[in-house]
Each structure stands twice: as C-alpha cells, then as structure tokens.
Design a protein around this motif. Structure first.
Motif, PDB file in Angstrom:
ATOM      1  N   UNK A   1      31.322  32.309  79.651  1.00 47.05           N
ATOM      2  CA  UNK A   1      29.880  32.454  79.484  1.00 47.05           C
ATOM      3  C   UNK A   1      29.471  33.086  78.155  1.00 47.05           C
ATOM      4  N   UNK A   2      30.182  34.095  77.625  1.00 48.73           N
ATOM      5  CA  UNK A   2      29.800  34.588  76.278  1.00 48.73           C
ATOM      6  C   UNK A   2      29.905  33.506  75.211  1.00 48.73           C
ATOM      7  N   UNK A   3      30.971  32.687  75.286  1.00 52.60           N
ATOM      8  CA  UNK A   3      31.113  31.594  74.339  1.00 52.60           C
ATOM      9  C   UNK A   3      30.047  30.528  74.567  1.00 52.60           C
ATOM     10  N   UNK A   4      29.725  30.272  75.814  1.00 50.75           N
ATOM     11  CA  UNK A   4      28.679  29.288  76.121  1.00 50.75           C
ATOM     12  C   UNK A   4      27.321  29.758  75.605  1.00 50.75           C
ATOM     13  N   UNK A   5      27.064  31.068  75.683  1.00 53.68           N
ATOM     14  CA  UNK A   5      25.794  31.604  75.181  1.00 53.68           C
ATOM     15  C   UNK A   5      25.704  31.432  73.665  1.00 53.68           C
ATOM     16  N   UNK A   6      26.833  31.587  72.962  1.00 54.80           N
ATOM     17  CA  UNK A   6      26.833  31.365  71.525  1.00 54.80           C
ATOM     18  C   UNK A   6      26.539  29.908  71.174  1.00 54.80           C
ATOM     19  N   UNK A   7      27.042  28.991  71.998  1.00 58.11           N
ATOM     20  CA  UNK A   7      26.901  27.564  71.696  1.00 58.11           C
ATOM     21  C   UNK A   7      25.664  26.940  72.308  1.00 58.11           C
TER      22      UNK A   7
END
Length: 434
Positions: A311-317
């Motif tokens: 989810x942190x990576x998804x929020x960045x993308x």
C-alpha cells in the motif's frame, strides 16, 4: 552551502562585461525616459523603474528559466542530472535562480532606482508594490519553468520544444502581463477593495499577499515536478495539499460570484463555500486527468502494487487525478448536506461526467497502434458537447444536465459511465493484463 547546479550557472552567466553592461544600458534607458519628461519628474521615473523591473525579470527571466531546461535536452545531459547527488530542491534553485541571475541583477538595479526616485518624491516606498513585483516575477519564471518541465526534455525533440513550447509559454506570459496591467489602475486606487469570505480587504494588500503565496506554490510545483523527473519517490499528498489550498482560496470569492448571478436568495450560508470548493477541485481533477501520463505501464505498476498489498508503494504510484477525487467527493458531500434548494442529483452530475470522459480518454490511449489519441478525444468532446446536442436538440437530456429532471440526467450519465468503465476494463484485460 551552495549547490553545484547554482554554482555552475553562476559561473556560466556572470562575467565582468555583463555586470558592467547591464547598469550602463539601464542608465541610458533612464536617461532617454527623463529626456521625454521634465527633469525633476521623479514620480514618472519611479514608476518606469518598476515597469522595467517587471519586463526584465518576467520576460527575460522566464526565457532564461525555460532555456535552462531545454538546453539540457539539446546537450543531452539530462541523465547526468538524474545520476547526480543533487536533491530536487537544489536543482530547482540552481536552474531557476542561477540561470536567471542576470535578470535579477538588472532587476535589482531597477528596484534601487525605484526606491531612490520614490524618496526624491518625498514619499515612502510601497511595500505592497515591491512584494507584488518580486512575487509576480517569481511566479512567471517558475511557471515558465514548470510549463517546460511538463513534458520531459529527454522525450521531446528540441525543435518541438523551441517552436511549440516557446510559443505557448510566450502566450501565457503575455496573458499574465495583460492581467497585471489591467489590475494596475485598480491597484493604484487606494480605495479599491475586494470581498473575501465576506470581509472587505484593500485590493493592493490582498493581491500582494496572494502573490507571495502563489509564488511559493509555483516554486513548490517545480520541486515536485523535478522530483518526478529525477525518479525520486513522491506521493499525491503535496498535490492534495495544493488542491485544498485552491479550494479554500477561491471559495472566499463566492460572495462576489453570488452577487453577479443573483443567487443569494436561492443558496445561502456555508453552501456558497462548499459548492465553489467542489467546482474548483473538480476543475483541477479534470485538468490533471488530461495532463497526466496515460500509459498502460504506469497503471500496471499501480495495480500490481495494489494486488500485492504494497500500500505505501501503491500510494506513491496512484494517479494524481484519482487522488483528487477524494477532496472532490468530500466537497460534494458537504455541498449536498448544506444546500437545501439545489438538487443533490444536479450537483453530482459534473462528477459523473468527469468520470465518463476520463475513462473514454484512457480507452483511446489504451488502443494498440494508436495514433493521435489527443485529436480523437478532442473530436469526441466536440461531438458530445457541441455538435450532437445541436443536431439532436430534442434529446438534449442525453448530453446536458436537465434542471427539470436532474435525477433522470444523472441516471443516464451514470449508465454511460458504467458502460465506459466496462469497455475500458475489457480493453485492459484484452491487451495489457498480463
């Protein structure tokens, strides 16, 4: 400690010849202006010095700021910037203020002349005018740089940047300068006021303070754009903060708009601010949907991160226009709750239209072997919003929200949005879902 990019630009731009030539040239200009008026007309010369500052730091400064980016593409050195240890903020300061150091140097001489001539008129210099002039120059320079950065220099031929981007940049600068010139007479009038959140504020003070905030946002936007180009991890959070700021800022003018359209009796109280904030957020979401990267690669990376629960990576993308729908929906809920005379179905219709058109835009981009999807989307907008409503005038309910039957309009647009999403999902699974 001075950044390497700033030090490099200062070394390239500054020379003894330029440092001597600029004040000499400005002195000749002031001499020519003084010969046109009375020798002791210090008030005219003081105003001319401020105009010269605006021209030098706005026009010339904007050209220098944008050229600092396009020259990277011409020299094919943009990858070296990515590999360097400089942060996006250091690179922004070096590009924006290092490349424009001569423009600011000439502008400093103009400001010094303005201050000296104002004192000779036995008046005190206006802090509001000084703040407005400097902040406006920063806005135009940073805006020109941000416009150039909107298309990565390494992904567009240099000749296209010089022709297309320079013409567009010059047009935007001219429009901004004309707007500033149109406000000049009103700003010079000390009795002019502006109504913001129901309070009467002196127009010059309000514009000067606003320009400082917008200059800061322009600089922040350049840092965020450089962060994206340098592949630094970023999230939609800074953009959402800017959206909230725009919603708060422009909602303050709602009373003025209400007076223009005579809607105070129909809508009152907090509904003013909620509807304006909703419209502002919606416009920003639409603008970003048209400007953001529509490539399947970026969406596959985002969906993969969501599928793997990173989810942190998804929020960045997360696409920024998708994240903007959060404040849009929140503002819509408040507007529906606060408004009693306007149908909630009518308020919800623009959001559904935005979703439908954005999905159709992505359908055009997600076509294998596509050619000119922007042109196809422009033709779609022309057909849906202009040509078809004119040819099929009895069926305008299918194209425009109906004031008489807003619920029926919303239902029709909702069905169109669902069909567009289904078709887009089918196209994604057919060609890109691996």
């Amino acid at each position: 400690m001075m950044s390497a990019e700033l030090r490099r630009n200062l070394w390239l731009e500054i020379s003894q010849t330029r440092l001597a030539a600029i004040p000499l040239l400005l002195a000749l200009i002031f001499w020519g202006l003084s010969s046109m008026r009375e020798p002791d007309d210090y008030q005219f010369l003081s105003g001319a010095a401020l105009v010269l500052f605006t021209l030098i730091c706005s026009l010339w400064g904007a050209h220098l700021a944008s050229s600092s980016i396009t020259e990277e593409a011409q020299a094919q050195t943009w990858d070296w910037q990515r590999l360097s240890s400089q942060s996006p903020a250091e690179l922004m300061v070096g590009k924006l203020f290092g490349s424009t150091v001569l423009a600011w140097y000439g502008g400093a001489w103009c400001l010094a002349a303005h201050l000296a001539l104002t004192v000779l008129t036995r008046q005190l210099p206006s802090a509001n005018w000084l703040c407005l002039s400097i902040a406006s120059a920063v806005i135009i320079q940073a805006g020109s740089m941000l416009l150039t950065l909107s298309t990565p220099p390494d992904q567009r031929p240099v000749h296209q940047q010089k022709r297309g981007m320079s013409a567009l940049r010059l047009l935007i600068i001219i429009i901004v300068l004309q707007s500033i010139g149109g406000l000049g007479s009103k700003l010079a009038n000390s009795n002019s006021t502006v109504q913001w959140y129901g309070a009467d504020i002196q127009l010059l003070t309000f514009v000067a303070v606003s320009s400082i905030f917008w200059a800061a946002w322009a600089l922040f936007g350049c840092v965020q754009r450089l962060s994206t180009l340098l592949r630094c991890p970023t999230t939609p959070a800074p953009w959402l903060i800017f959206v909230v700021w725009c919603m708060f800022y422009f909602a303050g003018f709602t009373h003025v708009f209400a007076d223009i359209i005579n809607s105070k009796e129909a809508i009152s109280g907090a509904a003013y601010y909620c509807i304006t904030a909703y419209i502002v957020a919606l416009v920003l979401a639409l603008t970003l949907a048209l400007q953001e990267d529509q490539s399947p690669v970026s969406w596959r990376m985002w969906l993969t991160a969501l599928r793997n629960r990173h989810y942190p990576l998804a929020w960045q993308r997360t696409p920024r226009w998708i994240a903007t729908l959060i404040p849009v929906f929140i503002a819509l809920c408040f507007a529906i709750f606060e408004t009693t005379t306007t149908s909630p179905w009518l308020l919800s219709t623009p959001l559904v239209l935005l979703l439908r058109d954005a999905v159709i835009l992505y359908c055009l981009y997600w076509t294998p072997g596509r050619t000119r999807p922007q042109l196809a989307f422009s033709i779609y907008l022309l057909l849906v919003y202009l040509l078809l409503p004119y040819l099929l005038s009895p069926l305008k309910l299918l194209f425009y929200p109906s004031m008489e039957n807003p619920a029926l309009s919303l239902m029709g647009f909702g069905i169109e949005a669902v069909l567009a999403i289904a078709f887009c999902n089918y196209r994604w699974k057919t060609f890109y879902a691996n």
